[in-house]
Design a protein around this motif. Structure first.
Motif, short mmCIF file in Angstrom:
data_model
loop_
_atom_site.label_atom_id
_atom_site.label_comp_id
_atom_site.label_asym_id
_atom_site.label_seq_id
_atom_site.Cartn_x
_atom_site.Cartn_y
_atom_site.Cartn_z
N HIS A 49 -13.70 -2.81 -5.46
CA HIS A 49 -13.76 -2.08 -4.13
C HIS A 49 -13.20 -0.56 -4.23
CE1 HIS A 49 -13.40 -1.22 0.16
NE2 HIS A 49 -12.24 -0.77 -0.07
N TYR A 50 -12.15 -0.44 -4.89
CA TYR A 50 -11.78 0.99 -4.72
C TYR A 50 -12.54 1.68 -6.03
CZ TYR A 50 -7.50 0.04 -2.13
OH TYR A 50 -6.82 -0.44 -1.14
N CYS A 51 -12.96 1.04 -7.09
CA CYS A 51 -13.97 1.69 -7.97
C CYS A 51 -15.26 2.17 -7.37
CB CYS A 51 -14.19 0.67 -9.11
SG CYS A 51 -15.35 1.46 -10.46
N CYS A 105 -14.50 5.25 -4.96
CA CYS A 105 -14.46 6.32 -6.00
C CYS A 105 -15.83 7.07 -6.38
CB CYS A 105 -13.65 6.09 -7.19
SG CYS A 105 -11.87 6.08 -7.06
N ASP A 160 0.93 -1.02 -0.12
CA ASP A 160 0.17 0.02 0.04
C ASP A 160 0.84 1.37 0.05
OD1 ASP A 160 -2.25 -1.50 -0.07
OD2 ASP A 160 -2.92 -1.05 1.98
N ASN A 184 -8.05 6.84 -4.02
CA ASN A 184 -8.68 5.53 -4.25
C ASN A 184 -8.68 5.44 -5.62
OD1 ASN A 184 -10.16 4.36 -1.67
ND2 ASN A 184 -10.31 6.55 -1.41
N ARG A 214 -11.59 1.11 -14.78
CA ARG A 214 -11.83 -0.35 -13.88
C ARG A 214 -11.72 -1.42 -15.29
NH1 ARG A 214 -10.99 -4.45 -13.07
NH2 ARG A 214 -12.00 -5.81 -11.39
N PHE A 230 -5.22 3.72 -6.51
CA PHE A 230 -5.20 2.45 -6.08
C PHE A 230 -5.83 1.54 -7.12
CE2 PHE A 230 -3.51 3.54 -1.86
CZ PHE A 230 -2.87 2.56 -1.56
N LEU A 231 -6.87 2.10 -7.53
CA LEU A 231 -7.74 1.48 -8.58
C LEU A 231 -6.97 1.42 -9.84
CD1 LEU A 231 -10.20 0.31 -10.29
CD2 LEU A 231 -11.08 2.77 -10.61
#
Length: 294
Positions: free
Chosen positions: A263-265, A268, A174, A212, A290, A215-216
Motif C-alpha cells: 500500500h505504501y509503495c 509513493c 504510526d 510514505n 519494497r 512507512f514503507l
C-alpha cells in the motif's frame, strides 16, 4: 532495479562517500578515542539511503549534488548518532551493526554515548554554517534540525521505548514510525526543495512522498527482522518480537504487514507520478526498498 538506476545509485553513493571521506580526513578531535569512535560508525557504510535520496531530489529539481552536500553530511551524522544510541543496552541492546561490533561493544558504553553526542553536535554545527548562504538554506537547516529533535526522531524513539511491552494500537505505532523513521526521510527529500525555494505545493508533494517512503521502509524493516538473516542484514534478527516492540508486524501479523508495505509503495509511486519532474530513479528506489532483503 535496472542497470541505469543501479549505476545512478552507485554514482550518488560514491559522491557521498567522497564528501564523507573529506570530512573524516579533516577530523582533529581530541582525545583520539573520540575521533576514532565517531569515525568507526560513520565509515561503516550501509545503504547511504538518505544522502542518495537527497542528491537525487536535488537533481530532480535541476540542482547539483554540491548544493546540498553539507546537509547530506549532517543528515548522515544524525542518522549514525541515532544508530549508535539505538544499539546501547538501555535502548535496543544490539551487539552488531552493519556486520561489525556495535560502537559500544568496540569502545564501551560511555564512549559510544559521547560519540553519538559529538556527531549530533557536529551535524548541527554544519547546519548553522549553511545558514550563512541565505534564507532558503536557513529554512532547510531549521527543517532538518526540527525533524531530528523532540518534534521528530527523538520523540519517535521515546515512544518506541515507552510502548515496548505495553498495550497499544495503530495510532501509537504510526506515531513511532512517523517520527522515528519517516521524519528524517522527509528531511532527505524535502531539504533540496527548501534550498531551491520551491513553492508550498512542491514541498508538500516531497514531504508526503518522504512520509510514505518512511512507512514503507520501516514496515519492510520490521518484516525483515522476522524473515531476514544476520549475514544479509548485518545485525541481529528476531529482536523486535523478543523485546515486544510495537510494530505493524506485532499488531497485524506478517500477511497484513506485507499488504501495508504494498500500500505504501503504491502511494509513493503515485506521488512521484504527480510531480512535474522526471522521477524514474526514485520510482526504481521505491520498488527496490519494497523488495529488499537487507
Amino acid at each position: 532495479m535496472d542497470t541505469n538506476c543501479k549505476e545512478k545509485l552507485e554514482e550518488l553513493r560514491a559522491a557521498f562517500e567522497e564528501i564523507l571521506e573529506s570530512y573524516t580526513d579533516s577530523m582533529c578531535f581530541k582525545p583520539d578515542i573520540l575521533k576514532e569512535s565517531m569515525k568507526y560508525s560513520l565509515v561503516q557504510g550501509g545503504k547511504r539511503l538518505r544522502p542518495v535520496m537527497m542528491f537525487a531530489c536535488a537533481q530532480m529539481l535541476g540542482g547539483k549534488v554540491q548544493d546540498v552536500a553539507q546537509f547530506a553530511l549532517a543528515l548522515e551524522m544524525i542518522h549514525t548518532y541515532s544508530l549508535i544510541h539505538d544499539d546501547l543496552p538501555a535502548m535496543d541492546n544490539d551487539d552488531f551493526r552493519r556486520g561489525k561490533p556495535s560502537n559500544h561493544k568496540q569502545f564501551g558504553e560511555g564512549q559510544a554515548i559521547l560519540a553519538g553526542d559529538a556527531l549530533l553536535n557536529e551535524a548541527y554545527s554544519i547546519c548553522f554554517a549553511e545558514c550563512s548562504k541565505g534564507k532558503t538554506y536557513r529554512n532547510a537547516a531549521a527543517f532538518l534540525c526540527k525533524n531530528a529533535g523532540a518534534s521528530g526522531m527523538i520523540a519517535g524513539q521515546a515512544a518506541d521505548l515507552y510502548w515496548q511491552g505495553r498495550e497499544a494500537g495503530k495510532a501509537e505505532a504510526d506515531f513511532i514510525v512517523l517520527n522515528k523513521t519517516a521524519k528524517m526521510i522527509i528531511s532527505a527529500v524535502t531539504v533540496p526543495a527548501y534550498v531551491y525555494g520551491a513553492d508550498e505545493n512542491i514541498i508538500g508533494l516531497f514531504s508526503e512522498f518522504g512520509k510514505n517512503f518512511g512507512f514503507l521502509f520501516q514496515i519492510t524493516d520490521d518484516i525483515l527482522d522476522e524473515t531476514g538473516d544476520f549475514e544479509k542484514l548485518g545485525k541481529s534478527v528476531g529482536k523486535d518480537k523478543e523485546e515486544k516492540k510495537l510494530s505493524a508486524l506485532a499488531l497485524f501479523g506478517r500477511e497484513k504487514s506485507e499488504e501495508l508495505a504494498d500500500h505504501y509503495c503504491d502511494i509513493c509511486l503515485k506521488l512521484l507520478n504527480e510531480m512535474p519532474f522526471e522521477s524514474e530513479f526514485l520510482q526504481a528506489l521505491t520498488r527496490y526498498v519494497r523488495s529488499r532483503e537487507a
